[in-house]
Design a protein around this motif. Structure first.
Motif, PDB file in Angstrom:
ATOM      1  N   ARG A  26       0.788  -1.198   0.082  1.00 47.34           N
ATOM      2  CA  ARG A  26       0.187  -0.007  -0.062  1.00 47.34           C
ATOM      3  C   ARG A  26       0.706   1.436  -0.020  1.00 47.34           C
ATOM      4  N   LYS A 128       1.850  11.824   2.325  1.00 47.45           N
ATOM      5  CA  LYS A 128       1.423  12.294   1.259  1.00 47.45           C
ATOM      6  C   LYS A 128       2.330  12.834   0.599  1.00 47.45           C
ATOM      7  N   MET A 131       4.775  10.114  -0.605  1.00 43.57           N
ATOM      8  CA  MET A 131       4.167   9.054  -1.881  1.00 43.57           C
ATOM      9  C   MET A 131       4.090  10.094  -3.503  1.00 43.57           C
ATOM     10  N   GLY A 132       3.868  11.443  -3.005  1.00 44.93           N
ATOM     11  CA  GLY A 132       3.742  12.221  -4.192  1.00 44.93           C
ATOM     12  C   GLY A 132       5.248  12.586  -4.871  1.00 44.93           C
ATOM     13  N   GLY A 135       6.101   9.671  -6.986  1.00 43.31           N
ATOM     14  CA  GLY A 135       5.260   9.315  -7.956  1.00 43.31           C
ATOM     15  C   GLY A 135       4.134   8.267  -7.669  1.00 43.31           C
ATOM     16  N   LYS A 136       3.920   7.950  -6.518  1.00 39.93           N
ATOM     17  CA  LYS A 136       2.986   6.918  -6.131  1.00 39.93           C
ATOM     18  C   LYS A 136       1.428   7.410  -5.661  1.00 39.93           C
ATOM     19  N   SER A 137       0.719   6.528  -6.004  1.00 36.66           N
ATOM     20  CA  SER A 137      -0.810   7.205  -5.718  1.00 36.66           C
ATOM     21  C   SER A 137      -1.140   6.604  -4.370  1.00 36.66           C
ATOM     22  N   MET A 138      -1.927   7.481  -3.645  1.00 37.07           N
ATOM     23  CA  MET A 138      -2.696   6.976  -2.478  1.00 37.07           C
ATOM     24  C   MET A 138      -3.928   6.312  -2.493  1.00 37.07           C
ATOM     25  N   ALA A 139      -4.284   6.180  -3.731  1.00 37.38           N
ATOM     26  CA  ALA A 139      -5.558   5.283  -4.116  1.00 37.38           C
ATOM     27  C   ALA A 139      -5.431   3.850  -3.544  1.00 37.38           C
ATOM     28  N   SER A 140      -6.598   3.225  -2.902  1.00 36.48           N
ATOM     29  CA  SER A 140      -6.209   2.044  -2.205  1.00 36.48           C
ATOM     30  C   SER A 140      -6.338   0.918  -3.299  1.00 36.48           C
ATOM     31  N   PRO A 141      -5.624   0.033  -3.584  1.00 36.58           N
ATOM     32  CA  PRO A 141      -5.718  -1.274  -4.574  1.00 36.58           C
ATOM     33  C   PRO A 141      -6.697  -2.121  -3.898  1.00 36.58           C
TER      34      PRO A 141
END
Length: 293
Positions: A26, A128, A131-132, A135-141
């Motif tokens: 995550r 945040k 992650m930014g 280049g990673k997204s905070m959206a949950s997989p």
């Protein structure tokens, strides 16, 4: 890549691995280190600066609460987020943890999404930004580890899933239903009840067999069942009003009878606790269970 450091503390290696795997998938910007008890964690924290601590409560040598109290006395850890991950969810323990300076409280068993939300809440902008920048997204997989038990537990295509109770009911789940079912259950004599908690549901059941490594329970089919390898906490009364909360995972699901319309399902939970106190409580329960009390 900006890397944050998290310390995962739990005496059960299965739980440590589950937490680390969730964090790694995550939040790839968080590097995890683990410790099997509070004493070992204390040693690691004295040598390395961590940005987050995810810790169990009940552990040998030094408990999670004792580690939290020590941590809040250290200037470098006075404001570092501390998430208590434990099967102790009663009000008194929550209050005690809050007084000790806990940042968040997460009950076992937990879902990957539940853990992720707690981490996001306590880490805030720091996570945040990291992650930014990476280049990673905070959206949950989607959770790749959930397996369905629908085929085994489904009565019919149109039957809706029942709501899971939040707390175990005092009556036996096998003593309800038809008179024939009641007669069958009564013939077994005194039964040991167990409440098996999962991340999203609770299973009311009767203990069929138990040893120091696993328990097999029988439950009515009309309940919400877990998937294979799902986390579980087994609540068993050990006598004199004491409750043992044993951590584990679902090892096996099996129909009790060799027919599709069977009313009962057997669930085997493999224990992962290594806490001597819990094993002692479990040994006493096993002795009583074997004696037929």
């Amino acid at each position: 890549m900006v890397m944050l450091k998290a310390l995962v503390v739990d005496d059960a290696s299965f739980v440590r691995d589950l937490v680390k795997r969730t964090v790694r998938q995550r939040f790839p910007v968080i590097e995890t280190t683990d410790a099997q008890n509070g004493r070992r964690a204390q040693s690691l924290m004295s040598r390395t600066a961590f940005d987050l601590v995810l810790c169990d409560w009940e552990m040998p040598e030094m408990s999670g609460l004792e580690l939290l109290q020590w941590m809040r006395q250290q200037p470098q850890y006075e404001k570092v987020p501390f998430i208590m991950i434990t099967s102790r969810g009663d009000k008194d323990h929550v209050i005690e943890a809050v007084k000790g300076g806990v940042s968040e409280y997460l009950g076992k068993p937990f879902s990957p999404d539940g853990l992720s939300k707690k981490i996001i809440k306590v880490m805030g902008g720091k996570l945040k930004d990291a992650m930014g920048h990476s280049g990673k997204s905070m959206a949950s997989p989607a959770d790749a580890f959930t397996e369905s038990a629908e085929l085994l537990t489904r009565k019919s295509e149109s039957a809706p899933a029942p709501e899971a109770p939040e707390r175990p009911a005092p009556s036996s789940p096998l003593m309800s239903g038809s008179p024939a079912a009641q007669k069958q259950a009564a013939a077994r004599g005194a039964m040991s009840l167990a409440s098996v908690r999962f991340a999203e549901s609770t299973l009311k059941s009767v203990v069929k067999d138990i040893n120091l490594t696993e328990v097999r329970v029988i439950a009515k089919r009309d309940q919400v069942f877990p998937g294979i390898l799902d986390q579980a906490v087994v609540d068993i009364e050990t006598g004199e009003g004491q409750m043992a909360r044993l951590n584990g995972y679902v090892h096996q699901l099996q129909a009790v009878d060799k027919r599709q319309d069977t009313d009962f399902v057997s669930v085997t939970i493999h224990f992962v606790d290594e806490d001597p106190k819990k094993l002692e409580d479990l040994s006493r329960f096993i002795a009583r269970f074997r004696a037929g009390r």
